[in-house]
Design a protein around this motif. Structure first.
Motif, PDB file in Angstrom:
ATOM      1  N   TYR B   9       0.832  -1.191   0.000  1.00 14.56           N
ATOM      2  CA  TYR B   9       0.000   0.000   0.000  1.00 14.56           C
ATOM      3  C   TYR B   9       0.871   1.247   0.000  1.00 14.56           C
ATOM      4  O   TYR B   9       1.953   1.248   0.592  1.00 14.56           O
ATOM      5  CB  TYR B   9      -0.913  -0.002   1.215  1.00 14.56           C
ATOM      6  N   PRO B  10       0.367   2.318  -0.612  1.00 16.46           N
ATOM      7  CA  PRO B  10       1.158   3.555  -0.633  1.00 16.46           C
ATOM      8  C   PRO B  10       1.322   4.131   0.771  1.00 16.46           C
ATOM      9  O   PRO B  10       0.432   3.994   1.620  1.00 16.46           O
ATOM     10  CB  PRO B  10       0.325   4.487  -1.522  1.00 16.46           C
ATOM     11  N   ALA B  12       1.290   7.112   1.879  1.00 15.23           N
ATOM     12  CA  ALA B  12       0.353   8.175   2.273  1.00 15.23           C
ATOM     13  C   ALA B  12      -0.913   7.582   2.871  1.00 15.23           C
ATOM     14  O   ALA B  12      -1.418   8.041   3.909  1.00 15.23           O
ATOM     15  CB  ALA B  12       0.008   9.028   1.052  1.00 15.23           C
ATOM     16  N   THR B  13      -1.422   6.526   2.229  1.00 12.89           N
ATOM     17  CA  THR B  13      -2.632   5.867   2.732  1.00 12.89           C
ATOM     18  C   THR B  13      -2.382   5.305   4.124  1.00 12.89           C
ATOM     19  O   THR B  13      -3.215   5.421   5.030  1.00 12.89           O
ATOM     20  CB  THR B  13      -3.039   4.724   1.784  1.00 12.89           C
ATOM     21  N   LEU B  14      -1.234   4.695   4.275  1.00  8.24           N
ATOM     22  CA  LEU B  14      -0.912   4.102   5.576  1.00  8.24           C
ATOM     23  C   LEU B  14      -0.817   5.171   6.650  1.00  8.24           C
ATOM     24  O   LEU B  14      -1.267   4.975   7.785  1.00  8.24           O
ATOM     25  CB  LEU B  14       0.399   3.332   5.480  1.00  8.24           C
ATOM     26  N   ARG B  16      -2.376   8.002   6.679  1.00 14.56           N
ATOM     27  CA  ARG B  16      -3.734   8.440   6.991  1.00 14.56           C
ATOM     28  C   ARG B  16      -4.427   7.432   7.918  1.00 14.56           C
ATOM     29  O   ARG B  16      -5.086   7.798   8.885  1.00 14.56           O
ATOM     30  CB  ARG B  16      -4.526   8.572   5.683  1.00 14.56           C
ATOM     31  N   LEU B  17      -4.208   6.184   7.574  1.00 18.29           N
ATOM     32  CA  LEU B  17      -4.800   5.123   8.392  1.00 18.29           C
ATOM     33  C   LEU B  17      -4.312   5.220   9.829  1.00 18.29           C
ATOM     34  O   LEU B  17      -5.091   5.112  10.777  1.00 18.29           O
ATOM     35  CB  LEU B  17      -4.441   3.759   7.781  1.00 18.29           C
ATOM     36  N   THR B  62     -12.447   1.096   9.502  1.00 19.16           N
ATOM     37  CA  THR B  62     -11.513   2.090   8.973  1.00 19.16           C
ATOM     38  C   THR B  62     -10.460   1.424   8.107  1.00 19.16           C
ATOM     39  O   THR B  62     -10.096   1.937   7.046  1.00 19.16           O
ATOM     40  CB  THR B  62     -10.802   2.819  10.135  1.00 19.16           C
ATOM     41  N   ASN B  65     -12.041   0.311   4.777  1.00 18.41           N
ATOM     42  CA  ASN B  65     -12.445   1.445   3.938  1.00 18.41           C
ATOM     43  C   ASN B  65     -11.246   2.227   3.435  1.00 18.41           C
ATOM     44  O   ASN B  65     -11.212   2.626   2.270  1.00 18.41           O
ATOM     45  CB  ASN B  65     -13.375   2.376   4.712  1.00 18.41           C
ATOM     46  N   THR B  66     -10.262   2.461   4.314  1.00 22.32           N
ATOM     47  CA  THR B  66      -9.125   3.284   3.914  1.00 22.32           C
ATOM     48  C   THR B  66      -8.317   2.598   2.828  1.00 22.32           C
ATOM     49  O   THR B  66      -7.858   3.230   1.875  1.00 22.32           O
ATOM     50  CB  THR B  66      -8.230   3.575   5.128  1.00 22.32           C
ATOM     51  N   LEU B  67      -8.132   1.296   3.001  1.00 21.50           N
ATOM     52  CA  LEU B  67      -7.325   0.583   2.013  1.00 21.50           C
ATOM     53  C   LEU B  67      -8.161   0.141   0.819  1.00 21.50           C
ATOM     54  O   LEU B  67      -7.655  -0.503  -0.089  1.00 21.50           O
ATOM     55  CB  LEU B  67      -6.652  -0.639   2.654  1.00 21.50           C
ATOM     56  N   GLN B  68      -9.444   0.434   0.871  1.00 26.09           N
ATOM     57  CA  GLN B  68     -10.378   0.097  -0.211  1.00 26.09           C
ATOM     58  C   GLN B  68     -10.335  -1.380  -0.567  1.00 26.09           C
ATOM     59  O   GLN B  68     -10.226  -1.763  -1.726  1.00 26.09           O
ATOM     60  CB  GLN B  68     -10.084   0.953  -1.436  1.00 26.09           C
TER      61      GLN B  68
END
Lengths: 689, 442
Positions: B9-10, B12-14, B16-17, B62, B65-68
């Motif tokens: 996973y990128p 940035a996403t992590l 945010r998570l 979360t 959803n965050t990691l889609q």
């Protein structure tokens, strides 16, 4: 509380032909089940008494009277509940508007969204609740929302049943509101609706969308409802719901409170503590509970009695004993106002049915007319009344003859009586309050006197004018006395306090205190008490003059329902006693002359179960079956003479009859098999030796 | 603090998570490493347990959803039968992708149907090449459904032969789930309770925009000082924090204190919070009533709580019935003769014993008694004669429906029903007071 078995009117075996037609004509051409029942009731009126002369009229009078009383009680209940309902409605509005506020505010976001809940404490008279809930849901449907569901614990043993019931009621109510879309809904309901919150939510979304897009002309009807109306769910009997069902429902609905604005109403019979004992904190924290309390049933009843009995509006009255029976049932057993009214209804029916002269029990004007058209046999009935006889005996002898012979004369007397009857309403209440009055303190007495003045002034009779004046005089005397007494008392207390300060040791203190008390008592007696006695005596005289007990009045039978025993028989069902009577004295129910027996002897003609029952009454807690059988066969064989009884062997048929009778007793719950001794059964009822 | 790291996973996403799940970083990184990359197979079933509001549901939601990640999220309390549950999963699965929104009616009666339709749905939704997550919240409800549901869910991957993982969330331990016949053991993961430090951090996280974070943190500190002993439920604490914050701000708004005047603020809020603990927290008075009180500056004493209305008005004979039931429940049978008969003989000898018995009886709780004993005691404690009318019997039944008595055993047992008295001594005392019936003597 569950209602006492209300004795249904026995239906006649056959409907008399000729009369049938006549009554139908009277009623008009309307047909229907209700009418059929009415007809049967009317027939019962006719059959109850031999002379059928006025039965139709009596029945009609009875019906109209009951109709009036019924609407009156409903109105009273509505008025009494108004305050409560207003509070509830404003609570619902408030919580719904709070809910609809835009949630951008920080506190609103942080607060967990609780389900608004009204805890409605209604008291233990469960039988009355139905009516309250009915009118409540009407009020809500008129003012708040068309979506009201009433849930009962017995319909909801599981969460699934609860959801089913809830959805059924809500979706039906949509049809009620707007019938034009009925076709749509029939279609959907033919499909299997998934009984879950999700489908409920989608239903709600659909329905609110529809009402929003409705044409303005249609919207008029829903304008009294709130914007996107909440769904109100009423739990009628909170106590009986199982914890799990409630918990599950609350958890589910709290998760969807944003999509489905739900408001709950808990109907509570005992105390609101039940919420805490039913729901764990994790669930009760999902609720925003506010408490509402209904009027106590005692106040409700006293209003009802005031409006129904202590008024001249209705001609029908209850005698003291009958009223006592009804009030006793209320206070001792069920606190149920509905049951009281039902008992009252029974009184009305009984009165009109059993008393032929009750045809005169109506408004004064009407009664005058009816008196004039009394037939000869009716006048005969009047003469048979004990109160009339007493009246006759008190008159001089010439008059007696006249009274007994001339029908016309009778009619005039009766009118006079009817006038008198109207003023007798305060009788028993006054008698008892007189005792109280002797013990009242000053201020209470004064207010009471003022009230009396008001009452007398409002009543029209000219003979009361003097009384009012006299009472007013008393009042002024009291006021004077009050001023004087206050001064005196103040002075006295000051002096006594000084005295107290002087005395220091305990013994003397006590002594003076006692003395002080004594002196005060005697002093008061001199002034205040004297006047009080005077007033009370005056009132007493007044009462004695004008408020003669109802059953001393001539012709009181027309308006007063007197047979308390009949009422008691109907309302206080005693299953155990009835069963005992049936088994112990079968003649009482079977009316067979052969069974007529005196005292303790056991007739062999009685049914087997009666013989067995009587024999078992003589046994102790454990009954030997062999002895019992022998006694049974002796009784049964008694008729066949000594030679038959001589044989040792018990007949097979008798044996079988015995076994059947014993098992019937077991079925009725009088005995049960026992393991303590072989060949013994145990008695389950008392009264053993 | 371990930063979340995962090659799939990128960053940035992590990041945010990570900001979204404070104090749960280690659990999330654990889950991430179990999940692996999108297309990789992972454990067939994962069991996550922990106390109420320890963030299980929130973290899972979360994370997914965050990691889609493709997922289905079902609450087992809401879908209370197996059919509803299975159908809901299929419906959500159909709506997973974008274009299908026709909410077609799914009929699924058995697990066999479910497996078949599940396979179809996965193919049609084009989900073969990535792991699908089925999250079952409040999984303890599964135990009450048909016996095959739980074991089948645990082996769903094997049964469907698709890349699917079932995540069970529950408040109770796995040992209480395990069926007697045995089943596939899931991977279990424990979410520990939040410590006071965690709570402080999470609650301070969402401060109101008008005030500084420090000011709000100080408030949370005071709040936890009062409530931490009784309540560790994060949601409840947040609710209470929101309810009482306006009161805390009062001195600042009025200009009597500034934001750093902690002591003054504490003095203002502390008694208020203590009152809240006794009222709002117990739901004695409702939150909206509390807020109205705050707004009007009224005393909470004005409003009576729910337990203030504990008194129950009962009809005359109901009172006696209840008293008789209480006596029958707490007195041993052999003492009945001594207490309720006029000529009972020896009292002096047993006086000491009686006292001893009484205390122990109250500790033991109510005992069941037959109907006849209840009536016998009733007849002896009521002064005048009582006829055994239907009214009396119906009152017993209504006392049962009011939960003041409880029926022991089955409802359909007609001969000799047995009851228990479920009310407390205080309740009975309150009832008996007007009757001058002293319970203590019995």
């Amino acid at each position: 509380m569950s209602p006492p078995p209300f004795a249904p009117l026995p239906l006649p075996r056959s409907i008399p032909r000729g009369w049938f037609g006549r009554y139908r004509l009277e009623l008009g051409a309307r047909e229907g089940r209700h009418e059929h029942v009415l007809r049967l009731q009317a027939d019962y009126f006719r059959e109850g008494n031999n002379d059928s002369e006025d039965s139709g009229l009596r029945f009609a009078t009875c019906q109209s009277l009951w109709k009036q009383i019924k609407s009156e009680t409903e109105q009273i209940q509505e008025e009494l509940n108004k305050q409560l309902f207003d509070n509830l409605v404003s609570f619902l509005r408030r919580s719904h508007s709070e809910f609809q506020e835009k949630t951008t505010e920080w506190t609103c976001q942080m607060k967990s969204s609780e389900i608004p809940t009204a805890a409605l404490v209604l008291g233990v008279n469960v039988t009355d609740h139905d009516l309250t809930f009915k009118s409540l849901s009407e009020v809500l449907q008129n003012n708040i929302t068309p979506y009201v569901a009433l849930l009962q614990a017995k319909d909801c043993p599981g969460i699934k049943n609860l959801m089913q019931k809830l959805m059924g009621q809500l979706m039906n109510c949509y049809i009620d509101v707007d019938t034009s879309d009925e076709e749509d809904w029939v279609q959907v309901s033919q499909n299997r609706i998934r009984c879950s919150m999700a489908s409920l939510i989608s239903w709600y979304e659909n329905i609110t969308k529809k009402t929003d897009s409705e044409t303005p002309s249609k919207k008029r009807t829903s304008s009294r409802h709130l914007q996107s109306p909440p769904v109100v769910v009423i739990f009628k009997d909170m106590e009986s719901f199982t914890t799990k069902v409630l918990q599950d429902f609350l958890v589910i609905s709290s998760q969807h409170i944003r999509e489905l604005p739900l408001i709950l109403i808990f109907g509570i019979a005992t105390s609101p503590m039940i919420i805490h004992s039913l729901l764990p904190h994790s669930v009760s924290s999902l609720l925003c509970i506010e408490l509402f309390q209904s009027l106590s049933c005692k106040e409700h009843l006293s209003t009802i009695i005031d409006k129904l009995l202590l008024t001249t509006q209705f001609a029908f009255k209850l005698s003291e004993k009958v009223l006592q029976v009804l009030i006793n049932i209320f206070l001792y057993h069920d606190f149920s106002v509905q049951n009281f009214i039902k008992g009252f209804q029974l009184c009305i029916v009984e009165h009109f049915c059993s008393q032929p002269l009750s045809v005169l029990c109506c408004r004064l004007v009407e009664a005058k007319k009816r008196v004039n058209s009394l037939s000869h046999s009716q006048c005969e009935n009047v003469r048979r009344l004990p109160s009339f006889r007493r009246y006759v005996e008190s008159q001089v002898s010439e008059k007696q003859i006249a009274l007994l012979t001339a029908d016309n004369f009778l009619k005039i007397r009766e009118l006079h009586c009817a006038c008198l009857e109207n003023r007798v309403w305060e009788t028993e209440e006054y008698e008892s309050s007189l005792q109280l009055a002797r013990m009242l303190n000053k201020s209470d007495l004064v207010t009471m006197l003022q009230k009396c003045v008001e009452i007398f002034a409002s009543s029209s009779g000219k003979e009361f004018d003097k009384v009012v004046e006299k009472l007013k005089e008393f009042l002024t005397q009291f006021q004077k006395l009050e001023v004087a007494g206050a001064c005196q008392e103040r002075g006295e207390s000051v002096s006594s306090q000084k005295e107290l300060q002087k005395k220091t040791d305990l013994y003397h203190l006590q002594k003076t205190l006692l003395e002080l008390k004594e002196s005060r008592r005697s002093k008061k007696l001199t002034k205040f008490e004297m006047l009080r006695f005077e007033v009370v005596d005056f009132i007493d005289n007044l009462v004695r003059n004008y408020l003669v007990p109802a059953d001393h009045k001539t012709l009181h039978e027309i308006m007063y329902f007197n047979t308390a025993s009949a009422l008691r028989e109907h309302l206080n069902a005693a299953p155990r006693i009835a069963l005992h009577t049936a088994l112990n004295n079968p003649y009482c129910y079977l009316k067979n002359q052969a069974l007529k027996s005196d005292g303790g002897t056991i007739s062999n003609k009685a049914p087997d179960i009666c013989i067995v029952y009587k024999l078992h009454l003589e046994c102790g807690r454990l009954i030997n079956l062999v002895d019992w059988l022998e006694a049974f066969s002796t009784v049964v064989m008694a008729v066949e003479g000594p030679n038959a009884a001589a044989s040792d062997q018990v007949d097979d048929i008798i044996h079988a009859r015995f076994i059947r009778a014993v098992s019937e007793l077991e079925l009725l719950g009088f005995i049960k098999p026992s393991k303590q001794k072989t060949d013994h059964v145990a008695r389950l009822t008392w009264g053993g030796c | 603090m371990p930063n979340l790291e995962h090659p799939a996973y990128p960053a940035a996403t992590l990041l945010r998570l990570e900001s979204l799940v404070p104090c749960r970083e280690s659990q999330v990184s654990m889950l991430l490493s179990i999940f692996g990359e999108r297309q990789q197979f992972t454990f067939p079933s994962i069991f996550i347990y922990g106390h109420t509001s320890s963030g299980k549901t929130y973290v899972m939601q979360t994370l997914l959803n965050t990691l889609q990640l493709p997922h289905v999220f079902v609450n087992c309390v809401e879908y209370f039968t197996s059919r509803l549950l299975l159908e809901e999963i299929l419906i959500q699965l159909q709506n997973c992708s974008f274009e299908t929104k026709h909410a077609s009616h799914v009929l699924c009666d058995t697990f066999n149907d479910f497996v078949r339709m599940f396979k179809q749905a996965v193919t049609s939704q084009d989900l073969q090449d990535q792991t699908l997550y089925i999250v079952l919240d409040r999984a303890e409800q599964l135990r009450e459904m048909e016996a095959n549901i739980l074991p089948a869910f645990l082996r769903l991957q094997e049964l469907t032969d698709r890349n699917v993982t079932v995540v069970l969330l529950s408040e109770i331990v796995w040992e209480l789930f395990r069926p007697s016949t045995g089943c596939f053991e899931p991977f279990t993961l424990y979410f520990p309770d939040y410590s006071i430090g965690h709570l402080q951090k999470i609650l301070s996280h969402n401060h109101p925009p008008e005030y500084s974070a420090d000011f709000y943190a100080a408030y949370i500190n005071i709040l936890l000082g009062v409530f931490y002993m009784v309540c560790r439920d994060l949601k409840e604490l947040q609710h209470l924090a929101a309810l009482n914050f306006s009161k805390y701000c009062e001195p600042v708004v009025r200009g009597e204190a500034n934001e750093r005047d902690t002591r003054k603020l504490w003095k203002n809020i502390e008694p208020h919070l203590k009152k809240a603990m006794q009222t709002v927290y117990l739901r004695e008075i409702s939150s909206s009533q509390w807020e109205r009180l705050q707004r009007d500056d009224g005393e909470p004493g004005q409003l009576k709580g729910l337990s203030a209305h504990a008194h129950v008005e009962l009809p005359y004979y109901s009172k006696f019935l209840l008293i008789a039931a209480y006596l029958a429940s707490y007195n041993p049978v052999r003492t009945d003769k001594r207490f309720f008969l006029k000529h009972h003989g020896k009292i002096k000898k047993t006086n000491f014993m009686k006292k001893h018995e009484k205390t122990s009886n109250h500790l033991l709780g109510p005992k069941p008694f037959p109907l006849d004993r209840l009536l016998a005691i009733l007849y002896s404690i009521v002064d005048n004669r009582v006829a055994p009318t239907a009214n009396i019997f119906s009152q017993i039944t209504s006392l049962v429906t009011l939960q003041l008595l409880s029926l022991v055993g089955h409802n359909d047992q007609l001969d000799g029903p047995r009851y228990k008295c479920t009310v407390s001594l205080d309740f009975i005392r309150a009832i008996a007071r007007p009757q001058q019936e002293s319970i203590d003597t019995f």
